[in-house]
Structure formats: C-alpha cells, structure tokens
Enzyme design. Structure first.
Site, PDB file in Angstrom:
ATOM      1  N   ASP A  86       0.899  -1.093  -0.016  1.00  0.00           N
ATOM      2  CA  ASP A  86      -0.079  -0.003   0.107  1.00  0.00           C
ATOM      3  C   ASP A  86       0.984   1.192  -0.183  1.00  0.00           C
ATOM      4  OD1 ASP A  86      -1.644   1.951   0.471  1.00  0.00           O
ATOM      5  OD2 ASP A  86      -2.609   1.148   2.242  1.00  0.00           O
ATOM      6  N   LYS A 139       6.208  12.494 -14.919  1.00  0.00           N
ATOM      7  CA  LYS A 139       5.824  13.561 -14.959  1.00  0.00           C
ATOM      8  C   LYS A 139       4.126  13.504 -14.655  1.00  0.00           C
ATOM      9  CE  LYS A 139       2.969  14.274 -18.133  1.00  0.00           C
ATOM     10  NZ  LYS A 139       1.737  13.978 -18.839  1.00  0.00           N
ATOM     11  N   LYS A 173      12.331  11.291 -27.533  1.00  0.00           N
ATOM     12  CA  LYS A 173      12.170  11.020 -28.954  1.00  0.00           C
ATOM     13  C   LYS A 173      13.515  11.562 -29.737  1.00  0.00           C
ATOM     14  CE  LYS A 173       7.189  11.661 -28.098  1.00  0.00           C
ATOM     15  NZ  LYS A 173       6.176  10.674 -28.467  1.00  0.00           N
ATOM     16  N   GLU A 207      -3.873  14.567 -30.762  1.00  0.00           N
ATOM     17  CA  GLU A 207      -4.140  13.082 -30.605  1.00  0.00           C
ATOM     18  C   GLU A 207      -5.581  12.730 -31.035  1.00  0.00           C
ATOM     19  OE1 GLU A 207      -2.411  11.331 -26.783  1.00  0.00           O
ATOM     20  OE2 GLU A 207      -2.893  13.641 -26.300  1.00  0.00           O
ATOM     21  N   ASP A 226      -1.700  18.621 -18.250  1.00  0.00           N
ATOM     22  CA  ASP A 226      -1.090  17.352 -18.712  1.00  0.00           C
ATOM     23  C   ASP A 226      -0.144  17.297 -19.830  1.00  0.00           C
ATOM     24  OD1 ASP A 226      -1.216  14.438 -19.015  1.00  0.00           O
ATOM     25  OD2 ASP A 226      -2.440  14.582 -20.705  1.00  0.00           O
ATOM     26  N   HIS A 231       5.416  18.545 -21.824  1.00  0.00           N
ATOM     27  CA  HIS A 231       6.092  18.020 -23.161  1.00  0.00           C
ATOM     28  C   HIS A 231       6.197  19.592 -24.189  1.00  0.00           C
ATOM     29  CE1 HIS A 231       5.274  14.221 -21.601  1.00  0.00           C
ATOM     30  NE2 HIS A 231       3.946  14.068 -22.123  1.00  0.00           N
ATOM     31  N   LYS A 327      -7.116  16.230 -27.607  1.00  0.00           N
ATOM     32  CA  LYS A 327      -7.554  14.861 -27.572  1.00  0.00           C
ATOM     33  C   LYS A 327      -8.777  14.749 -28.567  1.00  0.00           C
ATOM     34  CE  LYS A 327      -5.600  13.044 -23.337  1.00  0.00           C
ATOM     35  NZ  LYS A 327      -4.198  12.469 -23.964  1.00  0.00           N
TER      36      LYS A 327
HETATM   37  C1  BG6 Z   1       1.564  11.676 -21.464  1.00  0.00           C
HETATM   38  C2  BG6 Z   1      -0.083  12.494 -21.353  1.00  0.00           C
HETATM   39  O1  BG6 Z   1       2.218  12.163 -21.026  1.00  0.00           O
HETATM   40  O2  BG6 Z   1       1.660  12.024 -23.116  1.00  0.00           O
HETATM   41  C3  BG6 Z   1      -1.177  11.736 -22.171  1.00  0.00           C
HETATM   42  O3  BG6 Z   1      -0.305  12.210 -19.955  1.00  0.00           O
HETATM   43  C4  BG6 Z   1      -0.685  12.038 -23.892  1.00  0.00           C
HETATM   44  O4  BG6 Z   1      -2.381  12.062 -21.971  1.00  0.00           O
HETATM   45  C5  BG6 Z   1       0.628  11.267 -24.180  1.00  0.00           C
HETATM   46  O5  BG6 Z   1      -1.744  11.001 -24.395  1.00  0.00           O
HETATM   47  C6  BG6 Z   1       1.056  11.678 -25.308  1.00  0.00           C
HETATM   48  O6  BG6 Z   1       2.350  11.099 -25.744  1.00  0.00           O
HETATM   49  P1  BG6 Z   1       2.744  10.697 -27.098  1.00  0.00           P
HETATM   50  O7  BG6 Z   1       3.988  10.203 -26.966  1.00  0.00           O
HETATM   51  O8  BG6 Z   1       1.810   9.499 -27.560  1.00  0.00           O
HETATM   52  O9  BG6 Z   1       2.544  11.605 -27.840  1.00  0.00           O
END
Ligand code: BG6
Length: 483
Positions: A86, A139, A173, A207, A226, A231, A327
């Site tokens: 836990d 993250k 990447k 996405e 997020d 990123h 998204k």
């Molecule tokens: C993550 C986010 O850090 O990155 C997600 O929490 C997102 O919400 C993802 O979908 C996207 O990563 P990638 O490499 O698919 O662009």
C-alpha cells in the site's frame, strides 16, 4: 551502469504501455547489464509471482501488440519479482522490499505525484536512497507551482538533485534530439534563427485518442497541465533557447530555464485573445463513432488548448509561438512548424506575392518522424513563357531500416547510466509551472470556460488561427459542436 530497477506503479497503464515494452526491447538488444533485475511494486495483490507475470504478459500484448518482442518480455519477466504494497503507507516499504542499502538501484515512481513524497520518504527510511541509488520521477511534478515546490523540497530532503531524474518522455524522442543537431550542427539555420527572419512558430500535438479510462487523473489536470506544462514547453525551449556553450546537462538546462523565465505571463485581459479552451463532444474519429469526454462532477477541464505564447527577449520579440494540443482531433500529428518571413522583394508573376508559400521548416515527430525544409523552386516549363514557382520540400528522413526506439528506452538507459541531459531539473519544472499558473489564474479570473468541439474535428472554431496553416484551413470548415 545500475542494474536494479525498482518500479512503483507496476499495474498501471504506463507500465504495460511503455515501461515493460521499453525494458524488453533493451534486454533483447543486450543493452542492459547481465544481472539486470526489475522489482515491480503496486497495491494489487497477486496470489503468486506467476499470476503477476501472466497478467502482465496479456496486458502488454493488448496494449502494445506487435511492437513488443514477446520472447524478450518473457525473459524480462523471469528477471522480475512483484511485491504488493500500500503505497500510501511508506513505513511498510523497507520491510516489504528486502533490498540492500547501497545497491545500484534506480527507483522509478510511475505513480500520481501525490505519492512521490511518501514513497521517497519510505525509500529513504529503508536506506534505499543511499549513494549510489537514483530516483526517477514520472511527470507531472505536482499540479501547480505550490505543489511542485513542495514536492521538490521534500525530494531534496531525501536525495540530492545529482541523483534525481525527472522524466519527460518527449525528450527521449529521436526527432526531439535531432532538433539540437539541426539547430547547432548547421550554420544555415542558426544564421536565420531569430525574429529578423522568422514570422511564427507552431507547435502542434494532436491526438485521436480520448481520455479513455484516465478520467480521475485528467479531470484534475486537463490539457494545459497534462501536455503544455511539460512536453510542449520542452519543445518550445529547444526551439527558442540560446546556443549552449556545451552539451552537458546543466549548460543546456540553464539555457532552457532562461526561455521559461522569459515567457510572458497571461492575465485576465489577454487570455480571451491569446487562448482557446475546448472539450470534446461525441463525434467520429477515423470512421469510428466515439462518445464525449465524461467529466468528473464539479470539475471543468479542457481536453483541447490553444495558446499564443510570447517570449520577451531580444531574439524572439514579436514572434508568436502557437501551442495547440487536444484529444480526439481529426488526425494524430505532432509537429513543429517554423514559418519564415516572406522575401523582401518579389520578382515573379506566378504565383502572385500574396499566394507565394513562405519558406517553412517542418519537424514531424508523430506518426512519422522526419524533417522537411520547404523552399521555393521553379516549375520549369518554357512553353508557358513565364517562370512559375512552387514550394518543394528538402527531406531529411531517418534511414527507414533503422528501428525507431520507444522514447522510454533511451531515457531508461540514460538514467541507469547516470546521464542527466535528457531530464528536467527542479528549477525548470518550477519556472514552467509559474507560467502555467498564470494561464490557469487568468482563465479563472476571466471565467473562461472550455468550448465544446466535435470529436474528429480540429477543436473549437475559435482555435483556427492558432493552428499550423494547413490544419487551420481544414478547421475553418469543420463541423460545429452543439453546446
Ligand atoms: C502523456 C499524457 O504524458 O503523453 C497523455 O499524459 C498523452 O495524456 C501522452 O496522451 C502523449 O504521448 P505521445 O508520445 O503519444 O505523444
């Protein structure tokens, strides 16, 4: 190289989708030490070690499919033991883990940020953060500046910064690293890399996937926290930073920090012009009907955000950096587009000056990785009696025979080897949150709610001017959502 990998969050999505596949690939390619072992930890009780392994095999296969070498994964699982703990009770860690103090251990916290401090304290109490042990944090680091400061301070009390690695998988990447090569390995680009020659910079992370099962987490974070805080700001930093004098971790991170600190804060007056928030409704993505985002009661977060960022320094004054992410958009596409200014005097009839495509540098990160420099050239045709120009791409694609590594593979190798360059420092995280907080505060003060958009579109209509030019065109004609 460290050889013990202690994974917290072993039953989570990230473990099955990225962590185990990445480790399996490294093992298959013989890039891990001969005595490499994984200690997997999560709350869920499995009756036996075999039950965990079978469950994980199936889960990884369902998530990652053919992208994973299942034989290598089986071999990895033979080197993996599972412990149910836990995690909110850190005092249980020491007794449960039975790991020796002073081992070459990398503890990876692939868990929500509110568990970082209790786990780090538990590890410290158990002696598992003694030199040479390292701590790897997924993250996001906190949810705002205040929580990030608290986490960073509590972590610093457990382990020195020189042994802390904050992971942002975008830095792993290959094309992101290529950005450094492109900018600092070529005379050509650095010479025109400023407000004098650049009109705008677009960073798009689109996405097609939805929030899908992460509603609890996502309803507290939204796209701004997020994706943009980490990123997208990391991409912006690599585009905008001054040339570092060397490529060591701190020299590069110092330069990134200067960019983050030069970002102009948002306020309630600027936010409505400089940003768009959206939330997806039911629609069609890739010929498949999908539902809308089901927000957890009482929350109002965005699944789409568009921002016009300004970097207040000599190099970038007046150049907009458009950041867009969402998204359930029309296609999956991550790209950076640098649009150059038009030539100062236009000589040609065809096309007319207004129709001429400006020079563009296009860095595609997903779904395919490549870099294109779009230049004007002649569409030779003497029979027309006039010279006609067209925009053609110079293509810098990676050799197709080379397998693309999962970003996590590169980052795990670096953390196991103690290389910091592709990880984020505490002050960078804090500077990024400071800017993000200014946006969240401005939205709150201006009562700026997310606008609905149809899944499968390019976000709310108001976002069209923020999109890179080809998408902006499509967006203007996309279907409108009902509120
Ligand atoms: C993550 C986010 O850090 O990155 C997600 O929490 C997102 O919400 C993802 O979908 C996207 O990563 P990638 O490499 O698919 O662009």
């Amino acid at each position: 190289m460290h050889e013990q990998f202690l994974l917290f969050g072993a039953t989570g999505d990230l473990a099955a989708g990225q962590v185990f596949p990445a480790l399996a690939n490294l093992l298959r390619d013989r890039l891990l030490p001969a005595n490499f072992r994984v200690h997997a930890v999560a709350k869920h009780p499995f009756e036996t070690q075999e039950a965990f392994r079978d469950w994980l095999l199936e889960r990884v296969h369902a998530r990652a499919g053919d992208a994973v070498d299942m034989d290598a994964l089986r071999e990895l699982l033979q080197r993996t033991d599972y412990t149910s703990i836990d995690l909110s009770k850190p005092e249980a860690l020491g007794a449960a883990l039975k790991l020796k103090t002073g081992t070459r251990l990398l503890s990876y916290l692939a868990v929500p940020p509110d568990l970082f401090v209790p786990i780090a304290q538990g590890l410290k109490a158990a002696g598992l953060l003694e030199d040479p042990a390292r701590l790897l944090l997924e993250k996001p680091i906190g949810r705002d500046l205040a929580s990030a400061l608290e986490i960073n301070a509590a972590i610093a009390a457990c382990v020195p910064e020189s042994r802390v690695f904050r992971l942002d998988h975008y830095l792993g990447k290959a094309t992101v690293q290529n950005l450094l090569a492109l900018r600092f390995g070529n005379t050509l680009l650095e010479a025109v890399w400023s407000r004098r020659w650049i009109e705008r910079v677009d960073i798009l992370v689109a996405e097609t996937a939805g929030v899908d099962g992460r509603e609890q987490y996502y309803s507290r974070y939204g796209a701004l926290r997020d994706m943009v805080q980490n990123h997208m700001l990391q991409l912006l930093c690599l585009i905008a930073m001054e040339p570092p004098s060397a490529l060591d971790a701190d020299t590069v991170r110092d330069q990134k920090l200067m960019v983050l600190r030069a970002l102009r804060p948002f306020n309630a007056q600027s936010a409505p012009d400089e940003s768009v928030r959206g939330v997806y409704q039911a629609g069609v993505v890739g010929a498949q009907a999908v539902g809308g985002f089901s927000q957890i009661e009482g929350q109002s977060v965005e699944t789409f955000v568009a921002l016009r960022a300004h970097i207040d320094n000599w190099r970038w004054a007046g150049v907009p950096f458009n950041l867009v992410t969402g998204k359930r958009l029309a296609t999956r596409s991550t790209q950076i587009v640098v649009t150059f200014k038009p030539v100062s005097h236009w000589l040609f009839e065809k096309p007319r000056r207004q129709q001429a495509a400006p020079n563009r540098l296009l860095v595609r990160l997903q779904p395919e990785e490549n870099i294109e420099l779009h230049l004007m050239s002649s569409l030779a045709g003497p029979e027309w009696g006039a010279m006609e120009l067209q925009s053609l791409p110079l293509n810098l694609s990676m050799a197709p025979t080379r397998r693309r590594r999962i970003a996590y593979e590169r980052l795990f190798l670096d953390a196991l080897n103690g290389r910091h360059a592709l990880f984020v420092r505490d002050d960078e995280v804090e500077a990024a949150w400071q800017w993000i907080d200014s946006i969240a505060d401005a939205w709150r003060a201006a009562d700026f709610a997310p606008q609905p958009y149809v899944a499968g579109s390019w976000g709310p209509r108001a976002a069209a001017p923020f999109l890179p030019p080809p998408m902006a065109h499509t967006a203007a004609a996309s279907p409108r959502a009902s509120a």
